[in-house]
Design an enzyme around this catalytic site. Structure first.
Site, PDB file in Angstrom:
ATOM      1  N   GLY A   1      27.306  44.934  45.893  1.00  0.00           N
ATOM      2  CA  GLY A   1      27.173  43.116  46.022  1.00  0.00           C
ATOM      3  C   GLY A   1      27.201  42.772  47.995  1.00  0.00           C
ATOM      4  N   ALA A   2      29.065  42.555  47.754  1.00  0.00           N
ATOM      5  CA  ALA A   2      29.091  42.299  48.923  1.00  0.00           C
ATOM      6  C   ALA A   2      28.905  42.740  49.929  1.00  0.00           C
ATOM      7  CB  ALA A   2      30.946  42.630  48.880  1.00  0.00           C
ATOM      8  N   GLY A   3      28.983  44.833  50.247  1.00  0.00           N
ATOM      9  CA  GLY A   3      28.387  45.271  50.964  1.00  0.00           C
ATOM     10  C   GLY A   3      27.329  44.953  51.715  1.00  0.00           C
TER      11      GLY A   3
ATOM     12  N   GLU B   1      34.784  42.269  45.573  1.00  0.00           N
ATOM     13  CA  GLU B   1      36.418  41.994  44.626  1.00  0.00           C
ATOM     14  C   GLU B   1      37.842  42.717  45.516  1.00  0.00           C
ATOM     15  OE1 GLU B   1      37.436  43.874  40.313  1.00  0.00           O
ATOM     16  OE2 GLU B   1      35.800  43.913  41.279  1.00  0.00           O
TER      17      GLU B   1
ATOM     18  N   LEU C   1      29.688  36.952  40.726  1.00  0.00           N
ATOM     19  CA  LEU C   1      28.340  37.205  41.859  1.00  0.00           C
ATOM     20  C   LEU C   1      28.436  36.291  43.368  1.00  0.00           C
ATOM     21  CD1 LEU C   1      25.783  37.989  38.916  1.00  0.00           C
ATOM     22  CD2 LEU C   1      27.180  39.866  40.681  1.00  0.00           C
TER      23      LEU C   1
ATOM     24  N   ARG D   1      38.759  33.594  29.919  1.00  0.00           N
ATOM     25  CA  ARG D   1      38.945  34.289  29.456  1.00  0.00           C
ATOM     26  C   ARG D   1      39.905  35.368  29.521  1.00  0.00           C
ATOM     27  NH1 ARG D   1      34.519  37.822  33.772  1.00  0.00           N
ATOM     28  NH2 ARG D   1      32.964  36.912  32.415  1.00  0.00           N
TER      29      ARG D   1
END
Lengths: 524, 228
Positions: A12-14, A351, A368, A267
């Site tokens: 996603g980031a790329g 990430e 995301l 978490r």
């Protein structure tokens, strides 16, 4: 060469970075070690956080406050504010390019609640949110005709006088090393949670190749000791069951059928509570039976499929056996406000980067979001950089790692070590840590590092040698493991995902980042 | 349990210890304990990344979901160039997405998508691009330029999206080596791990095409005489 931007990584980031660098007028090439749609992003299930115009009882300020609280004092408030304030625009853009978000009855993007959030803030596409965002981004990359080079494994970032000149990659298909030249390189190579081997939700290639290469090139990484354990992975396979199951009202139960924790805490707290129950000898289960078949099939179809397939239970009628495993690595490459590292022309997002928005513990739904917001920032920054660079150095290779590895003796099977290292990390560097266990693990990792020349690759083929690729990944993971342990040993306190049983409380003296470069800790 | 894997030749492995495992777990066992030269692709282990599509007994499966049986024969996908063992080159197959213009042409102002409208193409957007349908498609035996099942499903996804500003461009694009070249044999549907029917999507694209004045080019040629 001027105006050329290389993007390493096609998750996603790329892809967001590539789209934005292209739209800013740069000539972009994407290099990926597999294919774009096979990345970790496809596995993100729960949602993407954004307070939208139609959000009820929620605000951007609360999104910021929740994120900062979960980060436990080591996030950067400006960066968190940037991310949360940009979130509505990010969602508008994703909607505009065709992501199949689930909808409310009046046609707005649907929200669900995830852990640590005071509002229903996670926008979702059933429980396939990451998959659908990733594929839509890929389609937009194709629309723009951006060049994608598949099956290229990152070896090194090439620099001259601390300036980027390009990257070297191993072309997996023919075994040759190739050099790509550019004044600007964006790393979007994902995290390093596979240092926990099978005790991780992550895809097998999540080996931190970009982080390791960035360190070798002179960049710095930070906060490596902060590894998030997802509370609910399937017990036998470590496959993720989305937090949306708890967001929708699922319970966590022990063997006695008792609830023992507020399921919607962040978490780190839920994982620790489960860890303590397991230490008492309890088995832990996720219970969503009361949500009903219709709701499960409509909102959580993937969870039902995964539980049936990999645990032989049907969540409609059965309890789901779970355990917490490594899921997301908060640590990453140090970047400034424009996503640039201290190596001129080297950028990072997703990430693999540390934009200091997650601090000691990431909130569900913020990863995301991070990759859209900072992928855009990295893409535009790198593009501007490439357009304003006149002094372009030729890239050349000064050493060849493959020649070096071919000399290794192959006396030790690295697959065995990879597995034992994963087991050791889960036990000693997991949800609960202490000095003795960390020190013992560090000694082991150092020993493995010194024995690398006794390991090596049995497969001598040049064609698609996955034995070699996995060895290169293992080497990267070993290098990063050392830094995780170093940070965990130095941090004599408990904060977020880093819990030290010998120092169980937070210590304000450690309200700082652990920053390391190739020579060790440079600042904290 | 013994399984055979198509490498340079067909190789049999005894994997008795792996009863009940997925095929991917069996492959991992062979690679890390028996023969490190065995070559295959994998990623998520949870049937969402599409890396580990291959064939078991001539049927396309994801290795991470398929439970092998004694005597199984494992082979790489068809219709794509073989690189090594079970790894194939997906570049050309994936290029059909671009050739089909399978993307959204954004509107100036994005309309709201009703719950019903979102359901129109929810299942199509579950596609993981594993290539199973492409491998199962018989059309490639006679037409290597067929735009193919996953790309046409993707086109239908966008054509049926209320947010798309240029449906006609996509409909125009899939007329040649596209929707009319499909034989409607349904092989793609049978092997899709995500329960998508590209055949049904192609039929819907044909209906949509008629709204734009296109007709089935295979009709109306009868009696036209073949030019010998």
């Amino acid at each position: 060469m001027k105006n050329k931007v290389l993007v390493v990584g096609a998750g996603g980031a790329g892809l967001v970075a590539a789209i934005n660098a292209h739209d800013n007028g740069s000539d972009v090439t994407i290099l990926t070690k597999d294919y774009p749609t096979r990345s970790q992003t496809s596995m993100a299930q729960g949602g993407i956080n954004a307070v939208l115009k139609h959000s009820e009882n929620d605000s951007v300020e609360e999104h910021i406050a929740n994120t900062l609280k979960s980060a436990a004092g080591i996030a950067n408030e400006d960066e968190v504010t940037k991310m949360c304030s940009e979130a509505p625009n990010a969602l508008e853009w994703l909607d505009n390019i065709g992501v199949q978000f689930s909808r409310t009855s009046d046609g707005k993007i649907a929200h669900r609640r995830l852990g640590g959030a005071t509002g229903d803030r996670a926008c979702y596409a059933q429980d396939y949110t990451g998959l659908k965002i990733l594929h839509t981004l890929y389609d937009q990359v194709l629309k723009r005709g951006i060049e994608i080079k598949n099956d290229m494994f990152l070896l090194d970032i090439l620099t001259t006088e601390n300036k980027v000149s390009g990257v070297s990659v191993l072309n997996k298909r023919n075994g040759e090393i190739e050099i790509y030249e550019a004044p600007a390189v964006i790393l979007a190579t994902g995290g390093y949670a596979r240092i926990y081997d099978k005790h991780s939700t992550n895809a097998v290639g999540t080996s931190g190749d970009g982080l390791a290469a960035a360190i070798r090139a002179g960049a710095r990484v930070s906060d490596m000791e902060f590894v998030q354990f997802h509370p609910t992975a399937l017990k036998n396979s470590s496959i993720l069951i989305s937090e949306s199951a708890r967001g929708a009202g699922g319970y966590l139960l022990n063997s006695k059928g008792e609830r023992f924790v507020d399921e919607l805490l962040p978490r780190d707290k839920v994982a620790l509570a489960i860890h303590e129950e397991i230490a008492k000898g309890e088995d832990i289960f996720l219970d969503i039976r009361h949500l009903g078949e219709e709701f499960i099939d409509h909102e959580l179809p993937q969870e039902r499929k995964l539980a049936k397939l990999y645990e032989n239970v049907d969540p409609v009628n059965d309890l789901i056996p779970i355990k917490p495993v490594a899921h997301y690595t908060m640590g990453g490459i140090e970047v400034s406000k424009d996503s640039q590292t201290i190596v001129s022309g080297l950028f990072a997002c997703g990430e693999c980067a540390n934009h200091r928005v997650h601090g000691a513990n990431r909130l569900g739904g913020n990863s995301l979001l991070e990759l859209v917001v900072f992928g855009k920032e990295a893409g535009i920054s790198a593009s501007k950089f490439a357009q304003n660079t006149d002094d372009i150095k030729a890239a050349s290779l000064d050493s060849n790692i493959l020649d070096e590895i071919s000399e290794y003796t192959n006396e030790i099977d690295f697959y065995e070590l990879r597995e034992s290292m994963g087991n050791m990390f889960y036990k000693n560097v997991g949800i609960s840590r202490d000095k003795e266990a960390l020190q013992e693990s560090l000694n082991t990792v150092k020993e493995y590092l010194s024995k690398l020349p006794l390991m090596g690759v049995q497969d001598k083929s040049k064609i698609y040698n996955t034995n070699l690729i996995e060895f290169l990944e293992f080497k990267n993971m070993l290098e990063l493991s050392r830094l995780v342990l170093k940070g965990a040993l130095d941090r004599e306190e408990s904060r977020g995902a880093h819990f030290r049983s010998d120092y169980p409380v937070i210590d304000e003296a450690y309200s700082k980042h652990t920053i390391v470069d190739i020579n060790g800790v440079v600042a904290s | 349990m013994k399984i055979k894997i198509q490498r340079e030749e067909l190789v049999e492995y005894d994997v008795a210890s792996q009863e009940g495992s997925t095929l991917l777990e069996v492959l991992n066992f062979i690679k890390t304990k028996v023969d490190p030269t065995l070559t295959y692709s994998s990623g998520c282990r949870s049937s969402v990344c599409g890396s580990c599509a291959m064939r078991a007994n001539e049927k396309e499966v994801l290795a991470c979901t398929y439970k092998p049986q004694d005597g199984d024969v494992i082979e790489p996908l068809k219709n794509v160039p073989l690189i090594r063992d079970l790894v194939v080159d997906m570049d050309k197959a994936l290029e059909f997405n671009a050739k089909s213009k399978a993307w959204l042409n954004s509107c100036d102002t994005t309309p709201d998508v009703s719950e019903e409208a979102e359901k129109l193409n929810e299942v199509q957007s579950d596609c993981i691009l594993c290539g199973s349908c492409y491998s199962a498609c018989p059309v490639y035996a006679v037409n290597s330029e067929f735009k193919g099942p996953f790309s046409l499903t993707r086109v239908y996804k966008y054509v049926s999206d209320v947010r798309d500003a240029d449906v006609k461009e996509k409909i125009d694009t899939v007329q040649s080596t596209g929707i009319w070249d499909c034989t409607l044999c349904n092989e793609c549907t049978m092997v899709c791990p995500q329960d998508i029917s590209s055949k049904a999507d192609i039929e819907k694209l044909r209906m949509k095409s008629s709204q734009y004045g296109y007709m089935d080019p295979n009709f109306g040629n009868f009696g036209g005489g073949l030019s010998f």
